[in-house]
Design a protein around this motif. Structure first.
Motif, PDB file in Angstrom:
ATOM      1  N   PHE A  59       0.862  -1.175   0.000  1.00 59.69           N
ATOM      2  CA  PHE A  59       0.000   0.000   0.000  1.00 59.69           C
ATOM      3  C   PHE A  59       0.905   1.234   0.000  1.00 59.69           C
ATOM      4  O   PHE A  59       1.794   1.345   0.845  1.00 59.69           O
ATOM      5  CB  PHE A  59      -0.885   0.064   1.248  1.00 59.69           C
ATOM      6  N   GLU A  74     -13.834   0.068   9.985  1.00 54.15           N
ATOM      7  CA  GLU A  74     -14.163  -1.070   9.134  1.00 54.15           C
ATOM      8  C   GLU A  74     -13.660  -2.354   9.766  1.00 54.15           C
ATOM      9  O   GLU A  74     -12.832  -2.332  10.686  1.00 54.15           O
ATOM     10  CB  GLU A  74     -13.536  -0.901   7.744  1.00 54.15           C
ATOM     11  N   HIS A  76     -12.739  -6.742   8.704  1.00 56.82           N
ATOM     12  CA  HIS A  76     -12.632  -7.797   7.692  1.00 56.82           C
ATOM     13  C   HIS A  76     -13.052  -9.097   8.370  1.00 56.82           C
ATOM     14  O   HIS A  76     -12.250  -9.729   9.071  1.00 56.82           O
ATOM     15  CB  HIS A  76     -11.215  -7.861   7.129  1.00 56.82           C
ATOM     16  N   GLN A  81      -5.502  -8.738   8.776  1.00 58.02           N
ATOM     17  CA  GLN A  81      -4.854  -7.767   7.898  1.00 58.02           C
ATOM     18  C   GLN A  81      -3.652  -7.184   8.626  1.00 58.02           C
ATOM     19  O   GLN A  81      -3.798  -6.638   9.732  1.00 58.02           O
ATOM     20  CB  GLN A  81      -5.819  -6.656   7.498  1.00 58.02           C
ATOM     21  N   PHE A  83      -0.116  -4.737   8.549  1.00 54.69           N
ATOM     22  CA  PHE A  83       0.543  -3.579   7.948  1.00 54.69           C
ATOM     23  C   PHE A  83       1.947  -3.465   8.531  1.00 54.69           C
ATOM     24  O   PHE A  83       2.100  -3.355   9.758  1.00 54.69           O
ATOM     25  CB  PHE A  83      -0.217  -2.278   8.268  1.00 54.69           C
ATOM     26  N   HIS A 126     -11.341  -1.297  12.713  1.00 48.35           N
ATOM     27  CA  HIS A 126     -10.150  -0.434  12.635  1.00 48.35           C
ATOM     28  C   HIS A 126     -10.351   0.697  11.648  1.00 48.35           C
ATOM     29  O   HIS A 126     -11.168   0.611  10.716  1.00 48.35           O
ATOM     30  CB  HIS A 126      -8.918  -1.259  12.238  1.00 48.35           C
ATOM     31  N   ALA A 127      -9.559   1.759  11.851  1.00 47.71           N
ATOM     32  CA  ALA A 127      -9.518   2.847  10.871  1.00 47.71           C
ATOM     33  C   ALA A 127      -8.716   2.388   9.660  1.00 47.71           C
ATOM     34  O   ALA A 127      -7.825   1.538   9.783  1.00 47.71           O
ATOM     35  CB  ALA A 127      -8.870   4.085  11.491  1.00 47.71           C
ATOM     36  N   ILE A 128      -9.035   2.935   8.514  1.00 47.88           N
ATOM     37  CA  ILE A 128      -8.235   2.605   7.321  1.00 47.88           C
ATOM     38  C   ILE A 128      -6.834   3.185   7.502  1.00 47.88           C
ATOM     39  O   ILE A 128      -6.591   4.064   8.327  1.00 47.88           O
ATOM     40  CB  ILE A 128      -8.901   3.150   6.039  1.00 47.88           C
ATOM     41  N   GLN A 129      -5.917   2.695   6.719  1.00 46.18           N
ATOM     42  CA  GLN A 129      -4.495   3.041   6.831  1.00 46.18           C
ATOM     43  C   GLN A 129      -4.338   4.566   6.957  1.00 46.18           C
ATOM     44  O   GLN A 129      -4.822   5.305   6.114  1.00 46.18           O
ATOM     45  CB  GLN A 129      -3.770   2.547   5.576  1.00 46.18           C
TER      46      GLN A 129
HETATM   47  N1  LIG Z   1      -9.442  -1.641   1.777  1.00 43.94           N
HETATM   48  C1  LIG Z   1      -8.214  -1.990   2.028  1.00 43.94           C
HETATM   49  O1  LIG Z   1      -7.644  -2.866   1.400  1.00 43.94           O
HETATM   50  N2  LIG Z   1      -7.582  -1.368   3.087  1.00 43.94           N
HETATM   51  C2  LIG Z   1      -8.244  -1.211   4.332  1.00 43.94           C
HETATM   52  O2  LIG Z   1      -8.745  -2.484   4.704  1.00 43.94           O
HETATM   53  C3  LIG Z   1      -7.341  -0.685   5.394  1.00 43.94           C
HETATM   54  O3  LIG Z   1      -7.412  -1.190   6.552  1.00 43.94           O
HETATM   55  O4  LIG Z   1      -6.566   0.226   5.066  1.00 43.94           O
END
Ligand SMILES: NC(=O)N[C@@H](O)C(=O)O
Ligand code: NI
Length: 163
Positions: A59, A74, A76, A81, A83, A126-129
């Motif tokens: 990313f 959001e 999943h 996930q 990072f 969680h909040a997006i990145q």
């Molecule tokens: N949508 C995506 O791939 N990224 C998000 O899930 C995020 O947590 O940034």
């Protein structure tokens, strides 16, 4: 509106939400004739549901400004996930425990120190990145497969850094 001060990230504080990835604190053992230290099996990769498989991604994110205003978290439901910053970027984390609803008093905000990554376990809100200060480049490991793997929960949150 929920206003939070981001605390410095620690593995203990983050335990309800997933794992902290940090070569400074994780156990390792020598490989490659001693030239390499392997920090082994740092987090549980979850890939659930039909045709589930692991994705390895990069990313490249533009920085956010502070105070950070969020309008949703959001999750999943079918996978974890992770990072990991590739250039020691710091980022803001806002999380809440898995569940069908979010209790405001369970929402927590953290800030990383540049050497830390995180792995959100499946279902963690969680909040997006949200990278700070400069463009960020992150190795991201998450789940591919059939079906929906991203739910949003409307929530107004403002995040600052603790002084
Ligand atoms: N949508 C995506 O791939 N990224 C998000 O899930 C995020 O947590 O940034
Ligand atoms: Ni996500």
């Amino acid at each position: 509106m929920l206003t939070l001060e981001a605390k410095l990230l620690t593995a203990d504080a983050f335990a309800p939400f997933g794992d902290v990835l940090d070569a400074r604190t994780s156990a390792s053992y020598p490989i490659n004739a001693g030239r390499t230290q392997r920090h082994h099996d740092l987090a549980k990769v979850e890939t659930l549901g039909d045709n589930a498989h692991t994705l390895i991604n990069i990313f490249v994110s533009q920085p956010v400004s502070l105070p950070l205003s969020l309008t949703f978290l959001e999750r999943h439901p079918q996978g974890s996930q992770a990072f990991m910053p590739l250039r020691q970027e710091r980022f803001i984390i806002v999380v809440a425990p898995p569940g069908e609803t979010i209790a405001l008093d369970e929402v927590q905000a953290f800030v990383t120190d540049g050497r830390q990554g995180v792995n959100y376990r499946a279902g963690t809100w969680h909040a997006i990145q949200s990278v700070l200060e400069r463009e960020g480049e992150f190795l991201v490991v998450d789940r591919g497969g059939d079906g929906n793997n991203c739910d949003e929960y409307p929530l107004d949150v403002t995040v600052t850094l603790a002084q």
